[in-house]
Enzyme design. Structure first.
Site, short mmCIF file in Angstrom:
data_model
loop_
_atom_site.label_atom_id
_atom_site.label_comp_id
_atom_site.label_asym_id
_atom_site.label_seq_id
_atom_site.Cartn_x
_atom_site.Cartn_y
_atom_site.Cartn_z
N ASP A 1 0.87 -1.18 0.00
CA ASP A 1 0.00 0.00 0.00
C ASP A 1 0.91 1.23 0.00
O ASP A 1 2.14 1.11 0.00
CB ASP A 1 -0.94 -0.03 1.21
CG ASP A 1 -2.23 0.75 0.95
OD1 ASP A 1 -2.32 1.46 -0.07
OD2 ASP A 1 -3.15 0.65 1.78
N HIS B 1 -1.27 1.00 6.77
CA HIS B 1 -1.61 2.16 7.61
C HIS B 1 -2.60 1.77 8.68
O HIS B 1 -3.24 0.71 8.61
CB HIS B 1 -2.23 3.26 6.72
CG HIS B 1 -3.32 2.72 5.83
ND1 HIS B 1 -4.60 2.53 6.29
CD2 HIS B 1 -3.29 2.29 4.55
CE1 HIS B 1 -5.32 2.00 5.31
NE2 HIS B 1 -4.56 1.83 4.24
N HIS C 1 -3.20 -0.04 -3.47
CA HIS C 1 -3.49 1.40 -3.34
C HIS C 1 -4.32 1.88 -4.53
O HIS C 1 -3.90 1.74 -5.67
CB HIS C 1 -2.19 2.20 -3.27
CG HIS C 1 -2.42 3.67 -3.05
ND1 HIS C 1 -2.89 4.17 -1.86
CD2 HIS C 1 -2.30 4.72 -3.88
CE1 HIS C 1 -3.01 5.49 -1.96
NE2 HIS C 1 -2.67 5.85 -3.17
N GLU D 1 -7.40 -2.51 7.46
CA GLU D 1 -7.05 -3.42 6.36
C GLU D 1 -6.19 -4.60 6.84
O GLU D 1 -6.39 -5.73 6.36
CB GLU D 1 -6.41 -2.62 5.22
CG GLU D 1 -7.46 -1.72 4.56
CD GLU D 1 -6.88 -0.61 3.70
OE1 GLU D 1 -5.89 -0.87 2.97
OE2 GLU D 1 -7.41 0.51 3.75
N GLU E 1 0.17 4.48 1.86
CA GLU E 1 0.11 5.43 2.98
C GLU E 1 1.22 5.19 4.01
O GLU E 1 1.63 6.10 4.72
CB GLU E 1 -1.26 5.36 3.65
CG GLU E 1 -2.41 5.90 2.80
CD GLU E 1 -2.96 4.91 1.78
OE1 GLU E 1 -2.36 3.83 1.61
OE2 GLU E 1 -3.97 5.23 1.14
N HIS F 1 -7.26 5.00 7.77
CA HIS F 1 -8.58 4.75 7.18
C HIS F 1 -8.76 3.24 7.05
O HIS F 1 -7.80 2.48 7.22
CB HIS F 1 -8.74 5.43 5.81
CG HIS F 1 -7.88 4.85 4.73
ND1 HIS F 1 -6.52 5.06 4.67
CD2 HIS F 1 -8.18 4.05 3.68
CE1 HIS F 1 -6.03 4.43 3.62
NE2 HIS F 1 -7.01 3.80 2.99
ZN LIG Z 1 -3.67 3.04 0.01
#
Ligand SMILES: [Zn+2]
Length: 285
Positions: free
Chosen positions: A8, A107, A60, A138, A10, A119
């Site tokens: 990802d 993240h 992402h 996630e 972030e 998030h």
């Molecule tokens: Zn992402």
């Protein structure tokens, strides 16, 4: 020894703001390369420790963006990317032949403070996601899905909040903290080349533990799964009409959807669908 790496953006070293991970941001081209370099550090560590196959999958902006720099990614891996993937969308390459999962650049979950760009699946769409009443991010989806397949999570990289949340799920995993979150868009960063050295070392540790057989797959939450997704905005007419046609979704309140799923591959797909369920007539998920 087959390693699956979800990458990802972030939690990539040096990146702190939404502008850093959006295609309109001024440094996006450079940041794509940073994402690729963090992934490369994990790939290199994995092979150094004895991996024989590394599958990388982009996590992402899945539907709209392909972010990894394909000319710069380590030539020994394969990369799964693009829209409309089968299975759990961003886990299409994760199956029971995998020996260990890495989450690179991940993240903290929705609702976290601090937590760089915290998030769960849809920043714009979801205020909070819970599973059986407990907030999830996630890494929960990945750890639970991997656990269903008997596969452990061995490495996570990101900020200290991601590390704490992931280690609570997967205490045998190695966590590499590449930045200390100060808020949701600020952090104390170490220079990315140093962070990559740490990621490479972490990957070596993770694969070594996988080879020793000391990594424990996640267990403890059983299917069927019941999620609650708190929306940032009340569901509009199009979303209401879409959800009425789908048995596995219940609009409990204007901004609260209950989602059920028999396994986590489907659970991920269904929760992710709510991120675009406001498109008129879109019920496929
Ligand atoms: Zn992402």
């Amino acid at each position: 020894m087959k390693v699956f790496i979800s990458v990802d953006m972030e939690g990539i070293s040096g990146l702190v703001r939404w502008a850093d991970v959006s295609s309109s941001g001024i440094d996006f081209a450079r940041n794509r390369l940073r994402m690729t370099e963090d992934a490369n550090a994990a790939i290199d560590g994995a092979f150094a420790a004895g991996a024989t196959e590394v599958v990388v999958e982009e996590n992402h902006g899945v539907e709209d963006l392909c972010v990894l720099d394909m000319d710069a990614i380590d030539r020994r891996c394969t990369v799964i990317r693009g829209a409309g993937r089968p299975g759990a969308t961003t886990m299409a390459g994760l199956d029971a032949t995998t020996d260990v999962v890495f989450l690179v650049g991940h993240h903290a979950r929705a609702g976290s403070f601090p937590g760089v760009m915290a998030h769960t699946i849809s920043y714009g769409g979801f205020r909070l996601v819970t599973l059986h009443g407990r907030p999830v991010g996630e890494p929960d989806f990945f750890a639970i899905r991997a656990g269903e397949l008997g596969v452990p999570v061995g490495l996570v990289t990101g900020d200290q909040v991601l590390a704490e949340q992931a280690l609570a799920l997967c205490p045998t995993a190695e966590a590499v903290v590449v930045k200390q979150a100060l808020g949701n868009q600020s952090a104390i960063c170490i220079p990315p080349p140093r962070a990559r050295d740490m990621i490479r070392s972490g990957a070596i540790t993770a694969v070594s533990r996988a080879i020793e057989g000391v990594l424990v797959p996640f267990s403890g939450i059983s299917a069927p799964y019941v999620f609650e997704v708190l929306l940032r905005k009340p569901a509009g007419e199009a979303m209401q009409a879409n959800l009425r046609q789908l048995d596995c979704f219940e609009l409990a309140e204007a901004d609260r959807v209950i989602v059920t799923a028999p396994d986590m591959a489907i659970g991920f797909r269904r929760v992710a669908y709510l991120g675009y369920a406001d498109r008129p007539g879109v019920t496929r998920h």
